[in-house]
Design an enzyme around this catalytic site. Structure first.
Site, PDB file in Angstrom:
ATOM      1  CB  SER A 119       5.614  -6.093  -5.560  1.00 46.68           C
ATOM      2  OG  SER A 119       5.591  -4.683  -5.377  1.00 46.68           O
ATOM      3  CG  PHE A 155      -1.022   0.971  -3.294  1.00 43.62           C
ATOM      4  CD1 PHE A 155      -2.056   1.212  -2.373  1.00 43.62           C
ATOM      5  CD2 PHE A 155      -1.346   0.318  -4.486  1.00 43.62           C
ATOM      6  CE1 PHE A 155      -3.358   0.815  -2.660  1.00 43.62           C
ATOM      7  CE2 PHE A 155      -2.640  -0.075  -4.759  1.00 43.62           C
ATOM      8  CZ  PHE A 155      -3.656   0.177  -3.842  1.00 43.62           C
ATOM      9  CD  GLU A 156       3.095  -2.890  -6.981  1.00 40.40           C
ATOM     10  OE1 GLU A 156       3.915  -3.824  -6.753  1.00 40.40           O
ATOM     11  OE2 GLU A 156       3.113  -2.209  -8.026  1.00 40.40           O
ATOM     12  CG  LEU A 157       4.402  -4.645   1.744  1.00 45.10           C
ATOM     13  CD1 LEU A 157       4.426  -6.168   1.630  1.00 45.10           C
ATOM     14  CD2 LEU A 157       5.747  -4.134   2.265  1.00 45.10           C
TER      15      LEU A 157
END
Length: 614
Positions: A412, A491-493
């Site tokens: 990411s 948001f991915e984290l």
């Protein structure tokens, strides 16, 4: 050539002993009344500096019409103190040069006469060793007459050696004046160690308080005359300062123990060091005795020396020597005996066989073992990651088998950059993720990565696609930067943190691409994850090469895979990790790095732009 030069100077200066004209020398007459009771010391002075001052004073008193006389001595004070002595009997024999190895001792312009000839008259001449040829009158002639002392039985005779007690009052008497009844308190001239004492004009010299510096060699002169001539009577007295008697028994300083460890068959030296208090009339005694059953005998002394001597005490050491220590010596007693007028002191010492030094070897081995453990611990602490990776390389274990996951890691990153950064072509997070990660982790080590912009077909629901990809991945790699934490990719984290709480096989790796400050708007779980999750720091050019510490740490957190195809590359790069990191400016850049006219310029540009961006 050097010898010829000296000979030439000797002839020019007129330094030949024969033919030396001493008629122009200043003349003095001295009388030495010699005592037959012992060896006395007589001193002659060669004060050429005083002669120079007297002649100069006489010349200053001349009238202006008179021409001043030539200075008798034109040398410096140092030259006038280095003199040569000659002697001549009254019979008119030629001058004899007094050499340095003659019975007469010379020191600092003084001549010490040790062996007088009674009822004789000798002439002693001194002149400087270095002088100009015109200084013919720069010399002093002393006519010395030696006579035996009269009235030997007179009372209160002053000795030529006198002792003064420190801290008390005392007086120094002129020996030649004590038995001269026909001389009534003449004016005296006193010298101490060759220096005039102008403040003392009488006999004796009275001292209100005696110090150590009062000791020395004193000379007293006074004048006698008759109807025909006058002469100077001289005597020499040696003054020694002493302290008060210390009324204590001797103290044995060494040996201090009763036993001594020795080795059989080896030589042995036994010293006995004793401190004696000062006693004027007592002679210190030190002896070594050996006792064996009922027998006792004194041992011969190997060496005796005086260690220390002051006006209060002195330390003397007596040493005995054993050529070889035998078994019989172990049963004997060695006694050090010290005695003075107050009493005696003894110290008994016995010899003991020295045990083998096994304990020393054990202690040394333990210390070496401890040092080895500490060095190994420090090595493991510093190279722990490398050791773990080495074990993984030879371990036939693959944790990816049967886990039903498709990707080894999901990467990411932020694909947004400012216009200023794009203008200089900096190494962005996107370049690191899309170029360097595939080249190192996929091409070199055989991992399979999932890159959103490369592997995911656009058109689906973003949130659902992210959750689905993370569930199919064994690791999650997140490249952190200010643009990442303040952008939509955070948001991915957050999604990965929530999934990691449920899936224990999912592990997250944080990469600190550059320094950043946590935004206040970050969710609580993300803030906590930034503090507890493992973090690897990107260090610019130092981290680019595949053998750098950065990629070693990334591999440490990656899943263990057994891939024989990539084992050789991994081992080769791993061994480079044990050597210090080199300056990567001289190394060939990875294929994913942007190219330019020369490689140095491209990599320096990357380092500069990387620091500017962060």
């Amino acid at each position: 050539m050097l010898c010829l030069g000296w000979v030439f100077l000797w002839f020019v200066a007129g330094e030949k002993t024969t033919g030396f004209n001493h008629s122009a020398c200043a003349t003095k007459k001295l009388l030495w009344t010699y005592s037959a009771r012992g060896a006395e010391n007589f001193v002659l002075f060669c004060d050429l500096q005083e002669l120079q001052e007297q002649k100069f004073s006489h010349a200053s008193q001349l009238s202006p019409t008179q021409s001043p006389a030539h200075k008798p001595c034109s040398g410096s004070q140092k030259d006038l103190s280095d003199v040569q002595w000659y002697m001549q009997p009254r019979s008119g024999s030629p001058l004899e040069e007094i050499s340095r190895n003659s019975p007469h001792m010379q020191s600092e312009g003084m001549l010490h006469i040790l062996a007088p000839q009674t009822n004789s008259i000798w002439s002693y001449i001194c002149r400087p060793r270095i002088r100009s040829p015109q200084d013919m009158a720069c010399c002093i002639k002393t006519v010395l007459e030696v006579k035996p002392q009269r009235n030997v039985s007179c009372g209160n005779t002053a000795q030529d050696e006198q002792v003064l007690l420190l801290g008390s009052t005392g007086s120094i008497h002129c020996p030649s004046l004590s038995c001269q009844s026909d001389v009534q308190s003449p004016e005296m001239t006193w010298y101490k160690d060759g220096r005039l004492l102008p403040e003392h004009k009488k006999n004796p010299i009275e001292m209100a308080d005696i110090y150590v510096f009062n000791q020395g060699l004193y000379v007293c002169d006074y004048t006698q005359s008759d109807n025909v001539s006058s002469w100077t009577v001289r005597a020499v007295v040696k003054v020694r300062t002493i302290g008060k008697d210390i009324n204590v028994k001797p103290e044995i300083l060494d040996p201090i123990t009763d036993t001594l460890d020795v080795e059989l068959g080896k030589p042995l030296t036994l010293p006995c060091r004793v401190q004696f208090g000062f006693q004027r009339l007592s002679k210190p005694v030190i002896k070594w005795y050996v006792k064996e059953s009922t027998q006792e005998w004194e041992m011969s002394v190997f060496e005796e020396k005086r260690i220390q001597s002051t006006f209060k005490n002195e330390v003397i050491e007596r040493t005995i020597f054993l050529r070889e220590v035998t078994q019989r010596d172990l049963s004997r007693k060695f006694v050090c005996f010290a005695q003075n007028s107050i009493g005696n002191t003894t110290r008994t010492i016995r010899l003991r066989k020295k045990e083998e030094v096994v304990f020393v070897y054990i202690l040394l081995g333990t210390a070496l073992m401890l040092v080895g453990v500490l060095v190994a611990a420090a090595f493991l602490y510093w190279y722990w990651i490398e050791v773990v990776l080495l074990c993984r390389t030879y371990k036939n274990k693959d944790e990816t088998l049967g886990d039903k996951k498709e990707f080894d890691a999901f990467v990411s990153y932020s694909n947004w950059s400012s216009p200023e950064t794009d203008a200089v072509g900096s190494l962005s997070e996107e370049h690191l993720a899309l170029n360097l990660f595939p080249e190192v982790l996929e091409d070199t080590y055989g991992y399979r990565l999932c890159l959103l912009d490369r592997d995911v077909t656009p058109g689906g629901v973003y949130a659902d696609d992210i959750v689905s990809i993370i569930k199919k991945s064994r690791r999650g790699i997140f490249i952190l930067s200010p643009s990442y934490l303040n952008g939509p990719r955070v948001f991915e984290l957050q999604a990965a943190v929530n999934l990691a709480l449920v899936d224990q096989t999912l592990k997250l790796i944080l990469i600190k691409f550059c320094s950043f400050q946590e935004p206040e708007s970050l969710p609580y779980l993300v803030k906590k994850a930034l503090r507890v999750l493992p973090t690897v720091t990107w260090k610019g050019l130092k981290s680019v090469h595949a053998s750098s510490r950065f990629w070693t740490q990334i591999r440490y957190h990656m899943p263990v895979k057994n891939s024989n195809r990539f084992m050789f590359n991994g081992l080769r790069i791993f061994l480079k990790g044990f050597s210090p990191e080199k300056d990567l400016v001289t190394q060939k850049p990875l294929e994913g790095m942007p190219k330019s006219g020369n490689d140095h310029g491209a990599q320096n540009l990357l380092l500069y732009s990387d620091q500017k961006r962060c």
